[in-house]
Design an enzyme around this catalytic site. Structure first.
Site, PDB file in Angstrom:
ATOM      1  CG  ASN A   1      -6.544 -18.995  49.743  1.00 58.88           C
ATOM      2  OD1 ASN A   1      -6.902 -20.049  49.216  1.00 58.88           O
ATOM      3  ND2 ASN A   1      -5.269 -18.755  50.024  1.00 58.88           N
TER       4      ASN A   1
ATOM      5  CB  ALA B   1     -14.967 -28.455  63.249  1.00 55.65           C
TER       6      ALA B   1
ATOM      7  CB  ILE C   1      -6.737 -28.462  44.751  1.00 50.59           C
ATOM      8  CG1 ILE C   1      -8.249 -28.215  44.914  1.00 50.59           C
ATOM      9  CG2 ILE C   1      -6.126 -27.504  43.741  1.00 50.59           C
ATOM     10  CD1 ILE C   1      -9.102 -28.458  43.690  1.00 50.59           C
TER      11      ILE C   1
ATOM     12  CE1 TYR D   1      -8.189 -27.299  56.063  1.00 54.81           C
ATOM     13  CE2 TYR D   1      -9.496 -29.147  55.260  1.00 54.81           C
ATOM     14  CZ  TYR D   1      -8.784 -27.991  55.013  1.00 54.81           C
ATOM     15  OH  TYR D   1      -8.679 -27.519  53.725  1.00 54.81           O
TER      16      TYR D   1
END
Ligand code: NAD
Length: 246
Positions: free
Chosen positions: A89, A156, A187, A154
């Site tokens: 994550n 890529a 989100i 980001y």
């Protein structure tokens, strides 16, 4: 409880989406290790899970540092004897238009978002192969599929995570290990909380369900993918984006 006695590692588990993932896995009986660059934040989250009766421990884990990853795995396997779930994550952004993007910003984002997931997965798969079972979930992003101006590094990294997910799924499937990705849309987190009203309104017009997602929406997707309910699902990308990209 769906994850009774399972051992989980959530990178970047101390805050944001990772925190909700950790809480959700623990609520289903998993013993969760929350990896964090900020041990204090990770420990605060782990303690709040323990206060509610769950099993959670904070560990110092910067995924851009190979020795941290090795130490974290040694600690978990030494203590718990196994690893059933890895959620990659941890993620960062260092935005800028392509023509102005600094090489170091490119390198840093790829180092954490992609190489960090690769290194953690490599150790996890080695352990899971011995067990002949395990689940890995990589947190990608809608922009890894659609692109986003100002986020070359980001996007890529998040697109590459999807390729990594599919290859790992192919290599690990014969040993009973499943590997999937989740691609969240926008989100509600500290990051999106900082968006001004105008940008928010513009975003709403692009989301068929007319609202931002919650970190719980993502955590529920993770719970589904690592549970036996998804035991015939591997190598897939679960889009959790309110219909923004289909
Ligand atoms: P966040 O910034 O709140 O959380 C990121 C987590 O990663 C933090 O816990 C941070 O400490 C950790 N982290 C950063 N660098 C690290 C490193 N080197 N080693 C270990 N941990 C590190 O962001 P978030 O919104 O909770 O994002 C979580 C994940 O979801 C990220 O991979 C992000 O790219 C992805 N995502 C978020 C959204 C969104 O709208 N928020 C959308 C799509 C994908």
């Amino acid at each position: 409880m769906e994850l009774e006695n399972q051992i989980a590692l959530v990178t970047g588990g101390g805050r944001g989406i990772g925190k909700t993932i950790s809480e959700t896995l623990a609520s289903q009986g998993a013993q969760v290790y929350l990896g964090g660059t900020n041990l204090e934040t990770a420990e605060e989250t782990a303690k709040s899970i323990r206060d509610k009766g769950g099993k959670a421990f904070a560990i110092c884990l910067d995924v851009s540092k190979r020795e941290h990853i090795q130490n974290a795995f040694d600690l978990i396997v030494g203590e718990a004897g196994r690893l059933d779930i890895l959620v990659n994550n941890a993620g960062i952004t260092k935005d800028g238009l392509l023509v102005r993007m600094k090489e170091e910003d490119w390198d840093q984002v790829l180092e954490v978002n992609l190489k960090g997931a690769f290194l953690c997965s490599q150790l996890a798969v080695k352990q899971m192969m011995k067990q002949r079972s395990g689940n890995i979930v990589n947190i990608s992003s809608i922009v890894g599929q659609a692109g986003n101006a100002g986020q070359a590094n980001y996007t890529a990294s998040k697109a590459a995570l999807i390729g990594l997910t599919k290859t790992m799924a192919l290599e690990a499937a014969p040993r009973g290990i499943r590997v999937n990705a989740i691609a969240p849309g926008f989100i509600e987190t500290d990051m999106t909380g900082a968006l001004n009203e105008k940008i928010r309104e513009g975003l709403m017009g692009k989301i068929p369900l007319g609202k931002l997602g919650s970190s719980q929406n993502v955590a529920d997707g993770v719970l589904f993918l690592v549970s036996d309910r998804a035991d015939y699902i591997t190598g897939q990308v679960l889009n959790i984006n309110g219909g923004m990209l289909m």
